[in-house]
Design a protein around this motif. Structure first.
Motif, PDB file in Angstrom:
ATOM      1  N   GLY A   1       9.377   2.227  -6.354  1.00 28.49           N
ATOM      2  CA  GLY A   1       8.816   3.135  -5.378  1.00 28.49           C
ATOM      3  C   GLY A   1       9.021   2.183  -4.045  1.00 28.49           C
ATOM      4  N   GLU A   2       9.378   0.842  -3.939  1.00 30.81           N
ATOM      5  CA  GLU A   2       9.550   0.145  -3.082  1.00 30.81           C
ATOM      6  C   GLU A   2      11.098   0.042  -2.521  1.00 30.81           C
ATOM      7  OE1 GLU A   2       6.589   0.197  -1.927  1.00 30.81           O
ATOM      8  OE2 GLU A   2       5.346  -0.115  -3.845  1.00 30.81           O
ATOM      9  N   PHE A   3      11.885   0.190  -3.332  1.00 31.81           N
ATOM     10  CA  PHE A   3      13.360   0.281  -3.302  1.00 31.81           C
ATOM     11  C   PHE A   3      13.931   0.826  -1.764  1.00 31.81           C
ATOM     12  CE2 PHE A   3      17.539   1.442  -4.596  1.00 31.81           C
ATOM     13  CZ  PHE A   3      18.230   0.229  -4.589  1.00 31.81           C
ATOM     14  N   ASP A   4      13.885   1.988  -1.646  1.00 31.67           N
ATOM     15  CA  ASP A   4      14.230   2.656  -0.462  1.00 31.67           C
ATOM     16  C   ASP A   4      13.862   1.559   0.824  1.00 31.67           C
ATOM     17  OD1 ASP A   4      15.850   4.337  -1.793  1.00 31.67           O
ATOM     18  OD2 ASP A   4      14.397   5.805  -1.640  1.00 31.67           O
TER      19      ASP A   4
ATOM     20  N   GLY B   1       0.870  -1.315  -0.037  1.00 29.23           N
ATOM     21  CA  GLY B   1      -0.011   0.077   0.182  1.00 29.23           C
ATOM     22  C   GLY B   1       0.932   1.266   0.091  1.00 29.23           C
ATOM     23  N   GLN B   2       0.373   2.530   0.068  1.00 28.02           N
ATOM     24  CA  GLN B   2       0.956   3.584  -0.010  1.00 28.02           C
ATOM     25  C   GLN B   2       1.660   4.075   1.319  1.00 28.02           C
ATOM     26  OE1 GLN B   2       1.476   5.998  -2.503  1.00 28.02           O
ATOM     27  NE2 GLN B   2       0.797   4.119  -3.694  1.00 28.02           N
ATOM     28  N   SER B   3       1.162   3.346   2.489  1.00 25.37           N
ATOM     29  CA  SER B   3       1.591   3.812   3.701  1.00 25.37           C
ATOM     30  C   SER B   3       1.866   2.655   4.554  1.00 25.37           C
ATOM     31  CB  SER B   3       0.532   4.637   4.662  1.00 25.37           C
ATOM     32  OG  SER B   3      -0.621   3.885   4.712  1.00 25.37           O
TER      33      SER B   3
ATOM     34  N   ALA C   1      15.901  -7.161  -8.161  1.00 24.06           N
ATOM     35  CA  ALA C   1      15.556  -6.665  -9.556  1.00 24.06           C
ATOM     36  C   ALA C   1      14.273  -5.695  -9.563  1.00 24.06           C
ATOM     37  CB  ALA C   1      14.836  -7.874 -10.601  1.00 24.06           C
ATOM     38  N   VAL C   2      14.858  -4.687 -10.061  1.00 20.47           N
ATOM     39  CA  VAL C   2      13.760  -3.409  -9.990  1.00 20.47           C
ATOM     40  C   VAL C   2      13.451  -2.778 -11.336  1.00 20.47           C
ATOM     41  CG1 VAL C   2      15.522  -1.640  -9.706  1.00 20.47           C
ATOM     42  CG2 VAL C   2      13.321  -1.395  -8.790  1.00 20.47           C
ATOM     43  N   ILE C   3      11.943  -2.446 -11.448  1.00 22.90           N
ATOM     44  CA  ILE C   3      11.676  -1.786 -12.695  1.00 22.90           C
ATOM     45  C   ILE C   3      11.771  -0.090 -12.147  1.00 22.90           C
ATOM     46  CG2 ILE C   3       9.754  -1.421 -14.488  1.00 22.90           C
ATOM     47  CD1 ILE C   3       8.836  -4.250 -13.446  1.00 22.90           C
TER      48      ILE C   3
END
Length: 330
Positions: free
Chosen positions: A251-254, A225-227, A272-274
């Motif tokens: 968006g989830e990398f950090d 989710g966003q939070s 792996a990241v997009i």
């Protein structure tokens, strides 16, 4: 409008000759009727001069040319996701491209259609749309009778022109790469289940899993989710301590790096990241053995090009552009 870009690119000065109309037709992929109408309007505005048997000449400096029109940029958001409704990088890049054409970009963000948006659109040549497009927005936009260019995945690619990244192929390539590098226990950390790009990522991820003989039910997936993402990630990693490969949205990398560091997770885990473009890869380059899928072609450049062609053509053309990914290995 693209005639002005040609004037700027060729550094034409007052008194210089413009290319023949048939060259403009070929370069801009327009009909001869459309080009002639545009040239007639420029002549009426005293910007160019047509000389019989000699050609068409620039009569006014491009720096003196006024605003040639407006295009609306509409960001549709949902309050429950706490989204940023202010100007983002995509808007700024679209605005930069339009300035070259002497077109002003108007920005609106909204949850629902409104009279205010309809009034703003009435002054515009077309509309760029991003965000949560649904049936009420589809009907509202159709009722405005303007060319619409949707930026990003959406449910109505047969109704509106669309420019988007091929997230499904990006996810498939990344998962293939993880599996081919020896990962035996992979997982997907994805966006929300109602977010269309996340659904495309899930489809591509599972397609690669099936091609390697894996059953979808055996491959862990976290729909984030966003939070509170770190809480979900921490629980997810504790539930699956044997993971050796994870595909995630940028968006989830950090968040995942923080969780892995905090938990002291296994060092042989591959990520792996997009990501949107090659510039976003730089922070990711600190991860040993990482894989990234990025997109070389710019959405704003292509979206503006398609929009300008649609506003110049007779009738509205529905175009679909799916930008393909490129793999990067650390």
């Amino acid at each position: 409008m693209r005639i002005f870009q040609l004037i700027a690119d060729q550094h034409l000065k007052i008194g210089d000759r413009l290319p023949p109309e048939r060259d403009l037709v070929e370069n801009f992929e327009l009909s001869l009727i459309t080009v002639r109408r545009a040239m007639h309007e420029l002549e009426e505005e005293n910007i160019i001069e047509r000389r019989p048997r000699m050609g068409t000449y620039l009569k006014q400096s491009i720096a003196q040319i006024p605003e040639l029109g407006r295009i609306l940029y509409l960001k549709i958001y949902k309050t429950e996701y706490g989204e940023n409704i202010f100007l983002d990088t995509m808007v700024q890049e679209v605005e930069f491209q339009l300035k070259k054409e002497h077109i002003r970009l108007l920005y609106h963000s909204a949850v629902s259609p409104s009279v205010e948006i309809a009034e703003a659109a009435a002054e515009c040549l077309g509309i760029f749309v991003t965000g949560w497009l649904d049936v009420k927005w589809r009907d509202f936009l159709k009722s405005l009778g303007l060319p619409v260019m949707v930026i990003g995945s959406n449910p109505y690619p047969d109704v509106f022109s669309t420019v988007s990244y091929d997230m499904r192929t990006a996810a498939e390539l990344c998962h293939h790469a993880l599996l081919e590098q020896g990962c035996a226990r992979t997982a997907l950390v994805n966006g929300g289940p109602t977010y269309l790009p996340a659904l495309e990522i899930h489809r591509g991820f599972m397609k690669a899993a099936k091609s390697h003989g894996l059953k979808p039910a055996s491959v862990p997936v976290l729909w984030s989710g966003q939070s509170g993402i770190r809480i979900y990630l921490t629980d997810f990693l504790r539930e699956h301590p044997d993971l050796d490969g994870i595909l995630l949205e940028s968006g989830e990398f950090d968040a995942i790096l923080g969780c892995l560091w905090q938990m002291g997770y296994r060092r042989d885990l591959r990520l792996a990241v997009i990501v949107d473009n090659v510039n976003v890869i730089r922070p990711f380059s600190t991860v040993p053995g990482g894989i990234a899928a990025y997109f070389e072609q710019s959405i704003p450049v292509l979206a503006v090009k398609r929009m300008l062609r649609n506003t110049s053509c007779e009738g509205q053309r529905i175009t679909k552009d799916l930008i393909q990914p490129v793999l990067y290995y650390q």
